[in-house]
Scaffold this motif. Structure first.
Motif, PDB file in Angstrom:
ATOM      1  N   MET A   1      12.843   5.908   1.117  1.00  9.28           N
ATOM      2  CA  MET A   1      12.664   4.710   1.930  1.00  9.28           C
ATOM      3  C   MET A   1      13.544   3.584   1.397  1.00  9.28           C
ATOM      4  N   LYS A   2      14.397   3.043   2.267  1.00  9.87           N
ATOM      5  CA  LYS A   2      15.272   1.944   1.881  1.00  9.87           C
ATOM      6  C   LYS A   2      14.685   0.645   2.411  1.00  9.87           C
ATOM      7  N   ILE A   3      14.492  -0.326   1.505  1.00  6.71           N
ATOM      8  CA  ILE A   3      13.763  -1.547   1.829  1.00  6.71           C
ATOM      9  C   ILE A   3      14.649  -2.752   1.604  1.00  6.71           C
ATOM     10  N   LEU A   4      14.623  -3.666   2.553  1.00  5.85           N
ATOM     11  CA  LEU A   4      15.285  -4.962   2.405  1.00  5.85           C
ATOM     12  C   LEU A   4      14.221  -6.049   2.421  1.00  5.85           C
ATOM     13  N   VAL A   5      14.222  -6.901   1.409  1.00  2.00           N
ATOM     14  CA  VAL A   5      13.334  -8.062   1.364  1.00  2.00           C
ATOM     15  C   VAL A   5      14.181  -9.290   1.657  1.00  2.00           C
ATOM     16  N   ILE A   6      13.867  -9.982   2.742  1.00  2.00           N
ATOM     17  CA  ILE A   6      14.621 -11.166   3.137  1.00  2.00           C
ATOM     18  C   ILE A   6      13.939 -12.400   2.562  1.00  2.00           C
ATOM     19  N   GLU A 158       3.525   5.616  10.623  1.00  2.00           N
ATOM     20  CA  GLU A 158       3.636   6.479   9.451  1.00  2.00           C
ATOM     21  C   GLU A 158       4.488   5.815   8.376  1.00  2.00           C
ATOM     22  N   LYS A 159       5.566   5.171   8.804  1.00  2.00           N
ATOM     23  CA  LYS A 159       6.437   4.462   7.865  1.00  2.00           C
ATOM     24  C   LYS A 159       5.682   3.307   7.213  1.00  2.00           C
ATOM     25  N   LEU A 160       4.879   2.605   8.015  1.00  2.00           N
ATOM     26  CA  LEU A 160       4.083   1.493   7.488  1.00  2.00           C
ATOM     27  C   LEU A 160       3.087   1.983   6.443  1.00  2.00           C
ATOM     28  N   LEU A 161       2.423   3.087   6.713  1.00  2.42           N
ATOM     29  CA  LEU A 161       1.453   3.631   5.763  1.00  2.42           C
ATOM     30  C   LEU A 161       2.135   4.041   4.462  1.00  2.42           C
ATOM     31  N   ASP A 162       3.339   4.600   4.563  1.00  2.00           N
ATOM     32  CA  ASP A 162       4.100   4.946   3.348  1.00  2.00           C
ATOM     33  C   ASP A 162       4.457   3.687   2.557  1.00  2.00           C
ATOM     34  N   PHE A 163       4.818   2.619   3.268  1.00  2.00           N
ATOM     35  CA  PHE A 163       5.164   1.360   2.611  1.00  2.00           C
ATOM     36  C   PHE A 163       3.940   0.762   1.921  1.00  2.00           C
ATOM     37  N   ILE A 164       2.799   0.797   2.594  1.00  2.00           N
ATOM     38  CA  ILE A 164       1.559   0.281   1.992  1.00  2.00           C
ATOM     39  C   ILE A 164       1.214   1.086   0.736  1.00  2.00           C
ATOM     40  N   ALA A 165       1.375   2.402   0.800  1.00  4.79           N
ATOM     41  CA  ALA A 165       1.103   3.240  -0.377  1.00  4.79           C
ATOM     42  C   ALA A 165       2.035   2.873  -1.528  1.00  4.79           C
ATOM     43  N   LEU A 166       3.277   2.569  -1.210  1.00  7.43           N
ATOM     44  CA  LEU A 166       4.239   2.174  -2.240  1.00  7.43           C
ATOM     45  C   LEU A 166       3.850   0.828  -2.853  1.00  7.43           C
ATOM     46  N   ASN A 168       0.848  -0.342  -3.145  1.00  5.02           N
ATOM     47  CA  ASN A 168      -0.312  -0.102  -4.005  1.00  5.02           C
ATOM     48  C   ASN A 168       0.111   0.545  -5.324  1.00  5.02           C
ATOM     49  N   ARG A 169       1.061   1.462  -5.272  1.00  2.02           N
ATOM     50  CA  ARG A 169       1.548   2.065  -6.516  1.00  2.02           C
ATOM     51  C   ARG A 169       2.245   1.035  -7.397  1.00  2.02           C
ATOM     52  N   SER A 170       2.819   0.014  -6.767  1.00  2.00           N
ATOM     53  CA  SER A 170       3.512  -1.020  -7.533  1.00  2.00           C
ATOM     54  C   SER A 170       2.553  -2.044  -8.139  1.00  2.00           C
ATOM     55  N   GLY A 171       1.268  -1.930  -7.817  1.00  2.00           N
ATOM     56  CA  GLY A 171       0.283  -2.871  -8.347  1.00  2.00           C
ATOM     57  C   GLY A 171      -0.025  -4.030  -7.416  1.00  2.00           C
ATOM     58  N   LEU A 172       0.574  -4.036  -6.229  1.00  2.00           N
ATOM     59  CA  LEU A 172       0.292  -5.071  -5.229  1.00  2.00           C
ATOM     60  C   LEU A 172      -0.712  -4.488  -4.235  1.00  2.00           C
ATOM     61  N   GLN A 173      -1.990  -4.745  -4.488  1.00  2.00           N
ATOM     62  CA  GLN A 173      -3.055  -4.108  -3.719  1.00  2.00           C
ATOM     63  C   GLN A 173      -2.957  -4.511  -2.246  1.00  2.00           C
ATOM     64  N   THR A 174      -2.820  -3.527  -1.367  1.00  2.00           N
ATOM     65  CA  THR A 174      -2.567  -3.775   0.044  1.00  2.00           C
ATOM     66  C   THR A 174      -3.355  -2.798   0.900  1.00  2.00           C
ATOM     67  N   ASP A 175      -3.969  -3.308   1.978  1.00  2.00           N
ATOM     68  CA  ASP A 175      -4.708  -2.478   2.919  1.00  2.00           C
ATOM     69  C   ASP A 175      -4.147  -2.635   4.323  1.00  2.00           C
ATOM     70  N   LEU A 176      -4.368  -1.620   5.148  1.00  2.00           N
ATOM     71  CA  LEU A 176      -4.058  -1.709   6.567  1.00  2.00           C
ATOM     72  C   LEU A 176      -5.191  -2.463   7.256  1.00  2.00           C
ATOM     73  N   ALA A 177      -4.860  -3.446   8.061  1.00  2.00           N
ATOM     74  CA  ALA A 177      -5.858  -4.266   8.757  1.00  2.00           C
ATOM     75  C   ALA A 177      -5.938  -3.855  10.215  1.00  2.00           C
ATOM     76  N   ASP A 178      -7.146  -3.669  10.725  1.00  2.00           N
ATOM     77  CA  ASP A 178      -7.322  -3.329  12.137  1.00  2.00           C
ATOM     78  C   ASP A 178      -7.086  -4.541  13.032  1.00  2.00           C
ATOM     79  N   ASP A 179      -7.616  -5.679  12.618  1.00  2.00           N
ATOM     80  CA  ASP A 179      -7.528  -6.905  13.422  1.00  2.00           C
ATOM     81  C   ASP A 179      -6.584  -7.879  12.725  1.00  2.00           C
ATOM     82  N   VAL A 180      -5.295  -7.805  13.066  1.00  2.00           N
ATOM     83  CA  VAL A 180      -4.310  -8.595  12.335  1.00  2.00           C
ATOM     84  C   VAL A 180      -4.437 -10.079  12.650  1.00  2.00           C
ATOM     85  N   GLN A 181      -4.884 -10.428  13.846  1.00  2.00           N
ATOM     86  CA  GLN A 181      -5.019 -11.840  14.188  1.00  2.00           C
ATOM     87  C   GLN A 181      -6.039 -12.525  13.282  1.00  2.00           C
TER      88      GLN A 181
END
Length: 312
Positions: A1-6, A158-166, A168-181
């Motif tokens: 996965m190639k990631i760009l942070v702007i 699927e790509k988003l879930l892989d990014f979230i897993a990454l 979490n592995r980096s120590g930045l605890q992240t969950d998928l939210a059902d209600d983003v608003q």
């Protein structure tokens, strides 16, 4: 996965640095300045909770193109810079690149959809906090949970879930939210509680709570926003939200210097229009009075317009 942070501010550096430390293929994008020059030359230094320092080799670029083949583009510039930074990038990503905003305030996902209508996109919020201590060196001083909302396209999800897993592995605890608003508004409440008040008082987040007056200001600013959210259909419990903001100031983000405080200290444009100003604007549109947010927005704008006239 190639990631760009702007955006190579504190949060962009924290996310890119933590991801890079997990051997992720990640680049930062930012205009040239001494901060990113130092990162390119000597690496990014992250100072953690126990004052342990980690130096991470990291590359910051000033140009991107479709040929770079980014899978995920994480947008972390200040909200007021969206147009200037993103519009020139309209043709810089392939149609399957997933764009994610985890910026402060309201309206960021809508801006991304405007500039990149063919790309899947998602919005999220950050519960962690950081500040730039000096060029090439950031302090990690907030440890809350991050959330990112879903996307409709199966491949992008699927790509988003892989990014979230990454993350979490980096120590930045992240969950998928059902209600983003709701998630975006919950983060907005925290930004309302601390960003403008710390910018006005020149205090760290937790020190706002040292006095009854500070706690009362926080309650009133957040309560107005909860009334606006309720009026536009976002399910809220004002007292529970206030209690959570107070808890976060005491337990999670108390040591952090808010981004708006850092902007004011360095005489930069703030995100007031996307935070307190957005609440005030929505309040007027929907018939909700927001005198605290109106006043705070006005004072911050006076400060911004008169940096050169300030008395030392």
């Amino acid at each position: 996965m190639k990631i760009l942070v702007i955006g190579a501010g504190a949060m962009g550096c924290l996310f890119a640095g933590r991801l890079k430390a997990q051997q992720a293929d990640v680049l930062l994008y930012n205009r040239y300045n001494p901060h990113i020059e130092q990162i390119n030359q000597s690496g990014l230094v992250i100072v953690e909770r126990d004052d342990k320092e980690t130096t991470i080799p990291l590359k910051v670029v000033q140009a991107v193109s479709k040929e770079d083949g980014y899978d995920v583009v994480l947008v972390l510039v200040k909200a007021h810079a969206n147009k200037a930074v993103l519009e020139p990038m309209r043709d810089s990503f392939s149609p399957d690149a997933l764009l994610i905003t985890m910026q402060n305030g309201l309206g960021n996902l809508e801006t991304i959809k405007e500039f990149f209508p063919k790309n899947p996109s998602a919005a999220g919020t950050m519960g962690c906090g950081a500040s730039v201590e000096s060029e090439g060196r950031i302090l990690h001083r907030g440890w809350g949970k991050n959330y990112i909302g879903p996307v409709e396209e199966a491949a992008a999800q699927e790509k988003l879930l892989d990014f979230i897993a990454l993350l979490n592995r980096s120590g930045l605890q992240t969950d998928l939210a059902d209600d983003v608003q709701t998630v975006i508004w919950n983060k907005l409440f925290v930004n309302l509680a601390y960003n403008s008040l710390t910018a006005l008082t020149r205090l760290r987040n937790g020190d706002i709570l040292n006095t009854d007056e500070g706690q009362d200001l926080l309650r009133n600013v957040v309560r107005e926003a909860a009334q606006v959210a309720e009026r536009i259909g976002v399910a809220v419990d004002a007292e529970q939200i206030i209690a959570n903001c107070l808890r976060m100031g005491r337990e999670d983000i108390g040591a952090n210097k808010s981004s708006m405080l850092m902007d004011v200290m360095h005489k930069r444009k703030t995100e007031i229009d996307a935070i307190n100003g957005a609440v005030a604007k929505l309040g007027k549109r929907h018939g909700v009075e927001t005198p605290y947010n109106d006043l705070i927005t006005g004072i911050i704008k006076v400060i911004e317009a008169n940096y050169d006239l300030q008395v030392d």
